[in-house]
Scaffold this active site. Structure first.
Site, short mmCIF file in Angstrom:
data_model
loop_
_atom_site.label_atom_id
_atom_site.label_comp_id
_atom_site.label_asym_id
_atom_site.label_seq_id
_atom_site.Cartn_x
_atom_site.Cartn_y
_atom_site.Cartn_z
N ARG A 1 0.86 -1.18 0.00
CA ARG A 1 0.00 0.00 0.00
C ARG A 1 0.90 1.23 0.00
NH1 ARG A 1 -3.96 0.07 4.91
NH2 ARG A 1 -5.02 -1.59 3.74
N ARG B 1 -1.90 6.78 9.54
CA ARG B 1 -1.91 6.26 8.17
C ARG B 1 -1.92 7.39 7.15
NH1 ARG B 1 -4.10 0.99 7.91
NH2 ARG B 1 -3.56 -0.16 9.80
N LYS C 1 -4.10 1.42 14.73
CA LYS C 1 -4.03 2.33 13.58
C LYS C 1 -4.67 3.67 13.91
CE LYS C 1 -6.38 -0.44 10.84
NZ LYS C 1 -7.31 -1.08 9.88
N LYS D 1 -6.08 7.36 11.90
CA LYS D 1 -6.41 7.88 10.58
C LYS D 1 -6.82 9.34 10.61
CE LYS D 1 -7.69 3.34 8.92
NZ LYS D 1 -8.78 2.49 8.38
N CYS E 1 -15.16 -3.17 -0.80
CA CYS E 1 -13.80 -3.43 -0.34
C CYS E 1 -13.23 -4.56 -1.16
CB CYS E 1 -13.81 -3.79 1.13
SG CYS E 1 -14.44 -5.46 1.40
N CYS F 1 -7.86 -10.73 0.71
CA CYS F 1 -8.00 -10.31 2.10
C CYS F 1 -8.15 -11.52 3.03
CB CYS F 1 -9.19 -9.38 2.27
SG CYS F 1 -9.37 -8.92 3.99
N CYS G 1 -16.50 -8.20 5.32
CA CYS G 1 -16.51 -8.51 6.76
C CYS G 1 -16.85 -7.23 7.50
CB CYS G 1 -15.16 -9.08 7.20
SG CYS G 1 -13.97 -7.83 7.68
N CYS H 1 -14.12 -1.60 5.67
CA CYS H 1 -13.12 -0.92 4.84
C CYS H 1 -13.72 -0.01 3.77
CB CYS H 1 -12.19 -1.92 4.21
SG CYS H 1 -11.21 -2.79 5.44
C1 SRM Z 1 -7.86 -1.46 0.54
C2 SRM Z 1 -8.87 -1.10 1.64
C3 SRM Z 1 -10.32 -1.29 1.20
C4 SRM Z 1 -10.60 -0.81 -0.22
O1 SRM Z 1 -11.31 -1.55 -0.90
O2 SRM Z 1 -10.16 0.27 -0.60
C5 SRM Z 1 -8.68 -1.88 2.92
C6 SRM Z 1 -8.29 -3.17 2.92
C7 SRM Z 1 -8.00 -3.89 4.08
N1 SRM Z 1 -8.19 -3.46 5.31
FE1 SRM Z 1 -9.16 -1.81 5.82
N2 SRM Z 1 -8.95 -1.15 4.02
C8 SRM Z 1 -9.17 0.11 3.61
C9 SRM Z 1 -9.78 1.11 4.33
C10 SRM Z 1 -10.35 0.92 5.58
C11 SRM Z 1 -11.32 1.77 6.17
C12 SRM Z 1 -11.93 3.01 5.53
C13 SRM Z 1 -11.29 4.27 5.99
O3 SRM Z 1 -10.31 4.22 6.78
O4 SRM Z 1 -11.76 5.32 5.57
C14 SRM Z 1 -11.67 1.21 7.38
C15 SRM Z 1 -12.76 1.71 8.34
C16 SRM Z 1 -12.35 2.86 9.16
C17 SRM Z 1 -11.66 2.40 10.42
O5 SRM Z 1 -10.45 2.28 10.41
O6 SRM Z 1 -12.40 2.11 11.39
C18 SRM Z 1 -10.88 0.02 7.50
C19 SRM Z 1 -10.95 -0.82 8.55
C20 SRM Z 1 -10.15 -1.98 8.68
C21 SRM Z 1 -10.09 -2.80 9.86
C22 SRM Z 1 -10.85 -2.54 11.17
C23 SRM Z 1 -10.12 -1.54 11.97
C24 SRM Z 1 -10.75 -1.32 13.30
O7 SRM Z 1 -10.11 -0.71 14.14
O8 SRM Z 1 -11.89 -1.74 13.50
C25 SRM Z 1 -9.19 -3.83 9.57
C26 SRM Z 1 -8.79 -5.01 10.46
C27 SRM Z 1 -7.81 -4.57 11.53
O9 SRM Z 1 -7.25 -3.45 11.49
O10 SRM Z 1 -7.62 -5.39 12.45
C28 SRM Z 1 -8.73 -3.61 8.22
C29 SRM Z 1 -7.82 -4.40 7.44
C30 SRM Z 1 -7.66 -4.39 6.14
C31 SRM Z 1 -6.81 -5.40 5.39
C32 SRM Z 1 -5.40 -4.93 5.43
C33 SRM Z 1 -6.95 -6.87 5.90
C34 SRM Z 1 -5.90 -7.33 6.89
O11 SRM Z 1 -5.69 -6.62 7.91
O12 SRM Z 1 -5.30 -8.38 6.62
C35 SRM Z 1 -7.46 -5.29 4.02
C36 SRM Z 1 -6.55 -5.66 2.83
C37 SRM Z 1 -7.39 -6.31 1.76
C38 SRM Z 1 -6.63 -6.49 0.49
O13 SRM Z 1 -6.41 -7.67 0.09
O14 SRM Z 1 -6.26 -5.48 -0.12
N3 SRM Z 1 -9.33 -2.49 7.71
N4 SRM Z 1 -10.06 -0.15 6.38
C39 SRM Z 1 -8.73 0.32 2.19
C40 SRM Z 1 -7.30 0.80 2.15
C41 SRM Z 1 -7.17 2.14 2.79
C42 SRM Z 1 -5.80 2.74 2.60
O15 SRM Z 1 -5.42 2.93 1.43
O16 SRM Z 1 -5.15 3.00 3.61
S1 SF4 Z 2 -13.78 -5.07 5.02
FE1 SF4 Z 2 -13.05 -6.98 5.76
S2 SF4 Z 2 -13.08 -8.21 3.92
FE2 SF4 Z 2 -13.19 -6.13 3.25
S3 SF4 Z 2 -11.10 -5.63 2.90
FE3 SF4 Z 2 -11.60 -4.94 4.91
S4 SF4 Z 2 -10.93 -6.57 6.16
FE4 SF4 Z 2 -11.05 -7.40 4.14
#
Ligand code: SRM
Ligand code: SF4
Ligand SMILES: Cc1cc2nc3c(=O)[nH]c(=O)nc-3n(C[C@H](O)[C@H](O)[C@H](O)COP(=O)(O)OP(=O)(O)OC[C@H]3O[C@@H](n4cnc5c(N)ncnc54)[C@H](O)[C@@H]3O)c2cc1C
Ligand SMILES: Cc1cc2nc3c(=O)[nH]c(=O)nc-3n(C[C@H](O)[C@H](O)[C@H](O)COP(=O)(O)O)c2cc1C
Lengths: 590, 578
Positions: free
Chosen positions: B74, B143, B208, B210, B432, B438, B477, B481
Site C-alpha cells: 500500500r 496512516r 491504527k 487515521k 472493499c 483479504c 466482513c 473498509c
Molecule cells: C484497501 C482497503 C479497502 C478498499 O477496498 O479500498 C482496505 C483493505 C483492508 N483493510 Fe481496511 N482497508 C481500507 C480502508 C479501511 C477503512 C476506511 C477508511 O479508513 O476510511 C476502514 C474503516 C475505518 C476504520 O479504520 O475504522 C478500515 C478498517 C479496517 C479494519 C478494522 C479496523 C478497526 O479498528 O476496526 C481492519 C482489520 C484490523 O485493522 O484489524 C482492516 C484491514 C484491512 C486489510 C489490510 C486486511 C488485513 O488486515 O489483513 C485489508 C486488505 C485487503 C486487500 O487484500 O487489499 N481495515 N479499512 C482500504 C485501504 C485504505 C488505505 O489505502 O489505507
Molecule cells: S472489510 Fe473486511 S473483507 Fe473487506 S477488505 Fe476490509 S478486512 Fe477485508
C-alpha cells in the site's frame, strides 16, 4: 537350430564320462532349456569370473584376449557388452570389458580384437560419460590401430535424425585408424534385443578361435528371461504395479503439469536403489489411433486397433517408415519426397499420422504394421527410496504437450499417465538399474542439481539419507518456472531442511522476474561455497534436461572453478574433467 | 500496566528494534514465500501485508505446496496525489511484479497485490526511484492522510492538501529500518536509541490512526469515519480561517460483539490555521498514552473517547498543544460522492474525474482501463501539476488537463469505459477488496457488488429511480473498509454468499446506518430492497434522500453516533406493508 550345435566337443575341459553325461542332458534339450543353461552358467561365471580374475571358464589352453568397449548412458549398451563378454568367454576368448568413460585410446593399440557397442544420445552425441574419450578417439593425435580386428554394434532410435550417429562414426574412425573390420556394423533401433543378440552371435563366431565347433556355439539372449540374471542382481522383469497416488503437483494456475505417481507392488517391489529408473510400458491414445485408422480406412479392424494401442509405436515417423510407405503404397509423391532428398527435413516434428493425412491412400493392416515398430517403454527416474516407502516406487512425470505442423501433440507415456491412467489402475514397469548414478558413502557430501523433473532422483537421495541418518551434508539446486505455481515437492523440502536430511536448498524460478534465472545462475552465485564443498570431496550430481541445462550447469561449474581458484579456462576445464574421471561428477540427463 | 496484560502486538513492537524484527533474514529464505509470524505484524508498518491467494487454498497441501503466499503493498500518498511519472512507475511494477492490476483504495492510496517475497526489494527500489514509499501506510501509526483531492478548484483546497502533506510528514515514523531493509540503506548505529521516534516511541500507537481533511460542501473523505478530522472553515473570500476538529470516528466492529461498533466522530472544537499541526501531534500522543494496549478490539481512539469522555480528552489535548479550542464554526456538507466528468479549475485547466468500479484498475476484455490510464499518464507526463489524484471513493481524477489535450484524453477514457453513463446507484457504489486476497474476508465483495448492482438497477429502473443518487457500499466482513455503515444501503459479509443489510445512513455522511436484515443472500437482498425502492419512488418528499426516507417512513430506526448502533435493529414494519 539343430541339436548338433549343442553337443559338447571332446576337447571340452571335462573327462570322457562327463562329456557323455553332459551330452545326454544337453543333446535333446530344447532351445529354451539350452538357453537357460547357458545363461545360468554364464551368470554364475560372471559372478565368480571377477573373483577368478583372468581365469577363463571354458578352455584349458590360454584364451585369446578381446577388448569390449561400451559407450552407454542408460545401460543398454553396457548390458549387451557384458552379454558379449559372457558369450566370448564361453568361446575361448578372454574378454576385457571397459566403459568408454574409463578408456585410454592409447591402450587400444595393444588390443588384438576390439568390439565397440555404442549408443547415441542428445542430437547425435555420445553418451555423457563417453564424451571425453570419444573426443580423443576422433582427435588427430589418436593412436594408429593397424592390425587390430574390430566390429561395432550401434544402438539408437530411428525417431532421431542422427540415427546411431556415434556407432557409425566410431566404426568409420577405427577403420581410418588402420584397424580391420571383421564384423559389419549393425544399427539397432529401440527394439534391439533380437538384432543385437544375432550380431553378438555372429561376432563371437567370427572372432573366437577357429578350432573345434566352439566358434559356432550360438549366442544366447541374456536379457530379462527368468533365471538369466547373475545371482543376487535385482529383478528386472516387467512387473505389474497399482497406481495408488496420482497428483498433478503444479498449481491450477501453472501452464505445466507434472505428476507425482505412486506405484504399489503388493510385496514384490523391484529392489531399486536411489538413482535407478523404471521403464514404464504405456499405451497409445485411443483417440489418436482411431484417427490414424480412419485416415488409413481401417476403422473397422478392431483387432488391429487393439494391437496398435497396446503394442505399436504409432507416433514416431522415421525415414524408414517413409520408405516403407512409398514402397508398399506406391504413393508417387512420397517416392518423390524421398528421391528429392526432402524426406529427412519433412519428417521433422511430424508423426506417422501426418504422413498418412498429407499423402492419403488406402493402407492395408499389414502396411500399417510394417510402418510401426514395437512400442518402447519410457524411462522415469525413481523419486523414492525403499527405505522410506517400502513396497512403493514414486515417479515424477511431466506431461509432454506441444503443437507442430498444425496439430496438438501429446507425448505417449507422459499423457498416458497424465490423462488416461486413473488411481487404482494397473501399469507395467521394469526396473532399469543405474550403477553410475548412486549415492556415495554416507559420510560424503552431495550437491544435487535437478531442475524440473530432474529433481526426481534427488527426492530418493534425500529420503535414503534421512532413513540411514547419513552423516554427509546435502545441497540441492532446484528450478522451474514460477515459485508459486511450480515448486515441486515444496513442503517435503521444507521438512527435509528441518529434519536435516537436506542441508541446503537454492532455488531458481525463471518466470518470476524480468530477467530469467536458472540453476546455473545460482551455482555461479554460490561458487565459493560450491568449490569449497567439492574440495572437501563432495559428489556433484546433475539430472534433467540434456539439451541445455546439463551443458550450462557444467559450463557454470567450470567458470566457478576459474573464478574461485583463479584458474585459466583450460585448467578450470581440467578440474571439472578430473571430477568426472573420479566419478564425482555424475549425470543422468535426458 | 503489567507487561503480561499487554496484547501480543505490544510485545512484538517492543522487541522489534524499531520495526526491524527479523525481516532482513526472512527475505533471504527462498524456500518459503512467507515471513516469520511476528514479522507479519511488523511488515505492516512498512506498508505491506502478507496474504495468500484464498482461491487456491483448497488445492495447495494436496499438491505438496505451502499456501500461495504473496504480499500486498500500500503506497503512501497524502491527499491521493501522484505525478504521472509516479503513476507510470506503479503501473510498471504492477505488471512486472504484481498481479497485473492496481487497486485504488477508499483512503486515496494505490495497492498492489500478488508480489512474491523474492520480488519485494526489487519492487520497493523501483517505487523509491520515483520518490514513492509505503512506510506507515499500514500499522499502528498515523496512516495515509486524506484530503479532498481537487485543490485546483480553490485556494482552500490548496491549503487542505498542504496541511495533509505537513501532517503526514510530521507523523511519519522516523525509524531507519525501512531504508535498511528495503533499500539496503546503511544500518544506522544506535538504532535502539529512543530519539529514533520522538513522537511514537518504541511501541508506536495502540492501534491504527487515521487523519482526514475535508473542504465543505464536499464530504468525499467521509470525515466522520476517522480518528482525527479537519473541516476547513472559509471566509467570504474562500480563504481558510481555521479548522473544525473532529475526533473518534471509526467503522470497524466484530459480528456478535456489541461492545465493538462503528462510531461517527465528535466535534472537538475550532482552531486557527497556525495550530493545526500542534493539535495533530497532541491528539496522537494523547491516544498513544491513553489508548488501550491490552485489547486490540478496544484500542482505537473512538473507544478512548467513549471511555474517558470528550471533555477530558479535549482538556488533555489543549494541555499538550498549549491552546484552547473555540466552539465549532458552522459548516455544511452536501454529499460524500465524487463529481464525475470535467470541472474547470480557476487556473483554466480542466480536471477529469473518472469512475473506476471498486477501484480496480485492470485491463479487462472490452475495458482496457489500465492501459488507458497509462496512455493518459504518458500524455500528461510533462504537464505542470498534471497529477493523478485518487479519490476517497476509489475513483481517479486527471488534474490540470490543458484545453489542447482535453479531447484526446476524454476519448481514451471514454473508449475504456471510464466515463460511461452509470446508474445513480453504481456511480455511488464502493466495495472493499475482500476475496481472494483479504485474509479477513467472510464473503465476496469487490467481485460480487457489480452483479448485485445489475440486479438492483433493474428494480430501480422499474420504479423510475435509475438516475437517483443512492449510496451503496459493500464489505466482505464487519471491519468496514468501504465505510458501509455510512452508506444509505450497506452490505456487510457474514459468510459465503450471506450479508447483513444496513439502511438509513445520511447521504452527507453524518449519520450511521442500522441493521435491517441479517444473513441475506443475493435474492434476499433484491427482494428486500424492491418494495423500499417502490415506496421511496411514490412516497418521498421533494429532494428527500433514500437514507432519510427509510427512517421517516418507519422502515428502520435511526442510529446516533455509534454507542446505540446495535440498539433496536431489524425491520420495523413488514416490508410488504410499504
Ligand atoms: C484497501 C482497503 C479497502 C478498499 O477496498 O479500498 C482496505 C483493505 C483492508 N483493510 Fe481496511 N482497508 C481500507 C480502508 C479501511 C477503512 C476506511 C477508511 O479508513 O476510511 C476502514 C474503516 C475505518 C476504520 O479504520 O475504522 C478500515 C478498517 C479496517 C479494519 C478494522 C479496523 C478497526 O479498528 O476496526 C481492519 C482489520 C484490523 O485493522 O484489524 C482492516 C484491514 C484491512 C486489510 C489490510 C486486511 C488485513 O488486515 O489483513 C485489508 C486488505 C485487503 C486487500 O487484500 O487489499 N481495515 N479499512 C482500504 C485501504 C485504505 C488505505 O489505502 O489505507
Ligand atoms: S472489510 Fe473486511 S473483507 Fe473487506 S477488505 Fe476490509 S478486512 Fe477485508
Ligand atoms: C534415464 C531417463 C530418465 C528419465 N526420467 C524422467 C523423469 O523422471 N520424469 C520425466 O518426466 N521424464 C523422464 N524422462 C523422459 C521420459 O523417458 C520420456 O522421454 C518423456 O516422458 C516423454 O515421453 P512421452 O512418451 O510422453 O513422449 P513421446 O511420445 O516419447 O514424445 C516425446 C518426443 O516428442 C517430441 N517433442 C517433445 N517436445 C517437443 C516440442 N516442444 N517440439 C517438438 N517436438 C517435441 C520429441 O521428439 C520427443 O522425443 C527420462 C528419460 C530417461 C532416458
Ligand atoms: C534423450 C535421448 C536422446 C537420444 N538421442 C538419440 C540420437 O540422437 N540418435 C539415436 O540414434 N538414438 C538416440 N537415442 C536413443 C538411444 O541411443 C537408445 O535409447 C539406446 O538404446 C540407449 O543406449 P544406452 O542405454 O546404452 O545409453 C536417444 C535417447 C534418449 C533418451
Amino acid at each position: 537350430m539343430s541339436s548338433i550345435y549343442a553337443t559338447i566337443p571332446k576337447t571340452a575341459p571335462f573327462s570322457e564320462e562327463d562329456v557323455a553325461l553332459l551330452n545326454r542332458v544337453v543333446g535333446p534339450a530344447s532351445p529354451v532349456q539350452r538357453a537357460w543353461l547357458a545363461g545360468f552358467l554364464a551368470g554364475v561365471e560372471s559372478v565368480q569370473g571377477a573373483a577368478l580374475g583372468a581365469q577363463p571358464a571354458a578352455p584349458a589352453r590360454p584364451a585369446e584376449p578381446i577388448t569390449i568397449v561400451y559407450a552407454s548412458e542408460s545401460g543398454n549398451s553396457e548390458k549387451l557388452a557384458s552379454d558379449f563378454a559372457k558369450s566370448a568367454r564361453k568361446n575361448g576368448l578372454k574378454p576385457t570389458l571397459i566403459d568408454m568413460a574409463d578408456l585410454e585410446p592409447s591402450n587400444l593399440t595393444a588390443a588384438k580384437k576390439l568390439i565397440f557397442i555404442a549408443a547415441t544420445w542428445g542430437e547425435g552425441e555420445p553418451p555423457a560419460r563417453a564424451v571425453r574419450t570419444y573426443g580423443e578417439l576422433m582427435a588427430d593425435n589418436a593412436p594408429r590401430l593397424d592390425g587390430v580386428e574390430f566390429g561395432v554394434l550401434a544402438l539408437g532410435d530411428t525417431a532421431y535424425a542422427e540415427f546411431c550417429a556415434i556407432g557409425k562414426a566410431i566404426d568409420a574412425r577405427l577403420e581410418s585408424l588402420g584397424a580391420k573390420r571383421v564384423v559389419d556394423r549393425v544399427d539397432c533401433d529401440l527394439d534391439f534385443a533380437v538384432p543385437a543378440e544375432t550380431w553378438i552371435g555372429n561376432a563371437v563366431k567370427k572372432l573366437a578361435p577357429e578350432d573345434a565347433d566352439r566358434g559356432r556355439v550360438i549366442a544366447v539372449d541374456f536379457g530379462a528371461k527368468e533365471g538369466a540374471k547373475p545371482a543376487g542382481s535385482p529383478n528386472t522383469d516387467i512387473v505389474e504395479a497399482e497406481v495408488t497416488e496420482l497428483i498433478n503437483l503444479n498449481s491450477s494456475r501453472s501452464d505445466k503439469e507434472t505428476y507425482h505417481l505412486a506405484l504399489s507392488f503388493d510385496g514384490h517391489a523391484p529392489e531399486y536403489k536411489p538413482g535407478d529408473s523404471l521403464d514404464l510400458y504405456a499405451e497409445n491414445d485411443p483417440a489418436y489411433v482411431d484417427e490414424l485408422l480412419k485416415l488409413a480406412g481401417l476403422s473397422s479392424d478392431a483387432k488391429l486397433r487393439d494391437e496398435l494401442i497396446r503394442t505399436r509405436d504409432v507416433t514416431t515417423l522415421s525415414l524408414k517408415s517413409v520408405e516403407t510407405y512409398a514402397t508398399q503404397t506406391g504413393h508417387t509423391y512420397v517416392r518423390r519426397l524421398l528421391d528429392d532428398g526432402e524426406a529427412k527435413a519433412w519428417i521433422v516434428d511430424r508423426q506417422l499420422i501426418d504422413l498418412i493425412a498429407e499423402f492419403p491412400t488406402a493402407v492395408t493392416a499389414e502396411t500399417l504394421r510394417a510402418l510401426t515398430r514395437p512400442l518402447a517403454p519410457r524411462a522415469y527416474s525413481i523419486a523414492s527410496s525403499r527405505s522410506e516407502v517400502a513396497d512403493e516406487a514414486h515417479l515424477l512425470i511431466s506431461a509432454v504437450r506441444y503443437r507442430s505442423n498444425g496439430r496438438n501433440r501429446q507425448g505417449v507415456a507422459s499423457n498416458y499417465v497424465a490423462g488416461r491412467v486413473k488411481r487404482g489402475a494397473k501399469v507395467r514397469v521394469k526396473l532399469k538399474p543405474n550403477k553410475h548414478f548412486g549415492l556415495p558413502a554416507a559420510d560424503k557430501d552431495i550437491i544435487m542439481v535437478g531442475p524440473g523433473t530432474g529433481v526426481a532422483p534427488f527426492r530418493a537421495f534425500v529420503q535414503e539419507r534421512r532413513a540411514t541418518q547419513a552423516a554427509g551434508k546435502s545441497w540441492l539446486f532446484f528450478g522451474d518456472r514460477q515459485f508459486t505455481h511450480d515448486f515441486l515437492y515444496q513442503l517435503e523440502w521444507q521438512d527435509a531442511l528441518n529434519d536435516g536430511s537436506l542441508t541446503r536448498l537454492d532455488v531458481a524460478f525463471s518466470r518470476d522476474t524480468p530477467e530469467k534465472v536458472y540453476v546455473q545462475n545460482r551455482l555461479l552465485e554460490r561458487r565459493k561455497e560450491l568449490v569449497e564443498w567439492l574440495d572437501n570431496g563432495a559428489y556433484f550430481y546433475v539430472c534433467g534436461d540434456a539439451k541445455n541445462m546439463a551443458k550450462d550447469v557444467r559450463a557454470a561449474l567450470v567458470s566457478a572453478y576459474a573464478d574461485v581458484k583463479s584458474l585459466s579456462p583450460e585448467d578450470a576445464e581440467r578440474a571439472v574433467a578430473a571430477l568426472e574421471r573420479d566419478k564425482r561428477y555424475l549425470t543422468d540427463t535426458y | 500496566m503489567a507487561d503480561d496484560d499487554l496484547s501480543r502486538n505490544e510485545h512484538i513492537k517492543q522487541a522489534s528494534a524499531y520495526l526491524r524484527g527479523t525481516l532482513a533474514e526472512g527475505l533471504k529464505d527462498g524456500v518459503t514465500g512467507a515471513i516469520a509470524e511476528d514479522d507479519q505484524q511488523l511488515v505492516k508498518f512498512h506498508g505491506m501485508y502478507m496474504q495468500d491467494d484464498r482461491d487456491l487454498r483448497p488445492e495447495r497441501s494436496r499438491k505438496k505446496m505451502e499456501k500461495a503466499f504473496s504480499f500486498m503493498i500500500r503506497v503512501r500518498m497524502p491527499g491521493g496525489v501522484v505525478t504521472p511519472q509516479q503513476w507510470l512507475a506503479l503501473d510498471h511494477v504492477a505488471r512486472t511484479y504484481g498481479n497485473g492490476t492496481m487497486r485504488l483504495t477508499t483512503r486515496q492510496t494505490v495497492q498492489l497485490h500478488g508480489i512474491i517475497k523474492s520480488n519485494l526489494k526489487a519492487m520497493m527500489r523501483e517505487i523509491d526511484k520515483v520518490l514513492l514509499d509505503s512506510i506507515a501506510a499500514c500499522g499502528d501509526v498515523n496512516r495515509n492522510v486524506m484530503s479532498n483531492p481537487n485543490p485546483y478548484q480553490s485556494r482552500a483546497h490548496a491549503e487542505a492538501i498542504e496541511l495533509a502533506r505537513t501532517i503526514s510528514a510530521h507523523l511519519t515514523p522516523k525509524t531507519p529500518a525501512y531504508r535498511e531493509i528495503w533499500l539496503d540503506g546503511e544500518k544506522i548505529a544506535g538504532g535502539e536509541d529512543n530519539v529514533v521516534e520522538p513522537i511514537y516511541g518504541k511501541t508506536y500507537l495502540p492501534r491504527k490512526f487515521k487523519t482526514v481533511i475535508a473542504v465543505p460542501p464536499s464530504n468525499d473523505v467521509d470525515i466522520f469515519a476517522h480518528d482525527l478530522g479537519y473541516i476547513a472553515i472559509l471566509d467570504g473570500a474562500g480563504d481558510v480561517t481555521g479548522w473544525n476538529i473532529t475526533i473518534g470516528g471509526g467503522m470497524g466492529m466484530t459480528h456478535g460483539e456489541t461492545d465493538t461498533y462503528p462510531r461517527t466522530a465528535d466535534l472537538l472544537g475550532f482552531i486557527g490555521t497556525g495550530d493545526a499541526l500542534k493539535v495533530a501531534e497532541a491528539v496522537v500522543t494523547t491516544q498513544r498514552d491513553w489508548g488501550d494496549r491490552k485489547n486490540r478490539k478496544h484500542a482505537r481512539l473512538k473507544y478512548t473517547i467513549e471511555d474517558r469522555g470528550l471533555d477530558a480528552f479535549r482538556a488533555e489535548v489543549e494541555k499538550r498543544a498549549g491552546l484552547k479550542f473555540e466552539a465549532p464554526k458552522p459548516f455544511k456538507f452536501t454529499s460524500t460522492g465524487d463529481r464525475y466528468g470535467w470541472t474547470q479549475g480557476d487556473n483554466g485547466n480542466g480536471h477529469l474525474t473518472l469512475f473506476v468500479q471498486n477501484g480496480r484498475v485492470a485491463d479487462l476484455a472490452g475495458a482496457a482501463q489500465m492501459s488507458a490510464l497509462r496512455r493518459i499518464a504518458e500524455i500528461q507526463d510533462d504537464v505542470p501539476g498534471g497529477d493523478f489524484r485518487v479519490t476517497a471513493n476509489q475513483n481517479i481524477i486527471i488534474a490540470n488537463v490543458p484545453t489542447a489535450q482535453q479531447a484526446a484524453i476524454e476519448a481514451i477514457a471514454r473508449e475504456a469505459g471510464l466515463l460511461a453513463p452509470w446508474s445513480g446507484l453504481r456511480r455511488n457504489s464502493m466495495a472493499c477488496v475482500a476475496l481472494p486476497t483479504c485474509g479477513l474476508a467472510l464473503a465476496e465483495s469487490e467481485r460480487y457488488l457489480p452483479s448485485l448492482i445489475d440486479a438492483l438497477d433493474v428494480s430501480l429502473g422499474k420504479h423510475g429511480l435509475s438516475a437517483d443518487d443512492i449510496v451503496i457500499r459493500m464489505t466482505g466482513c464487519p471491519n468496514g473498509c468501504a465505510r458501509p455503515y455510512l452508506a444509505e444501503i450497506g452490505l456487510v459479509g457474514k459468510g459465503p454468499e450471506r450479508y447483513n443489510l444496513y439502511l438509513g445512513a445520511a447521504f452527507d455522511g453524518s449519520r450511521l446506518s442500522k441493521l435491517y436484515m441479517s444473513d441475506v443472500n443475493h435474492d434476499g437482498i433484491v427482494a428486500a430492497l424492491d418494495p423500499l425502492f417502490s415506496a421511496y419512488a411514490s412516497q418521498r418528499d421533494k429532494g428527500e434522500r433514500f437514507g432519510d426516507f427509510v427512517i421517516r417512513a418507519g422502515f428502520v430506526a435511526k442510529t446516533g453516533n455509534g454507542a446505540d448502533f446495535h440498539a433496536n435493529t431489524g425491520a420495523l414494519k413488514d416490508k410488504t406493508a410499504a
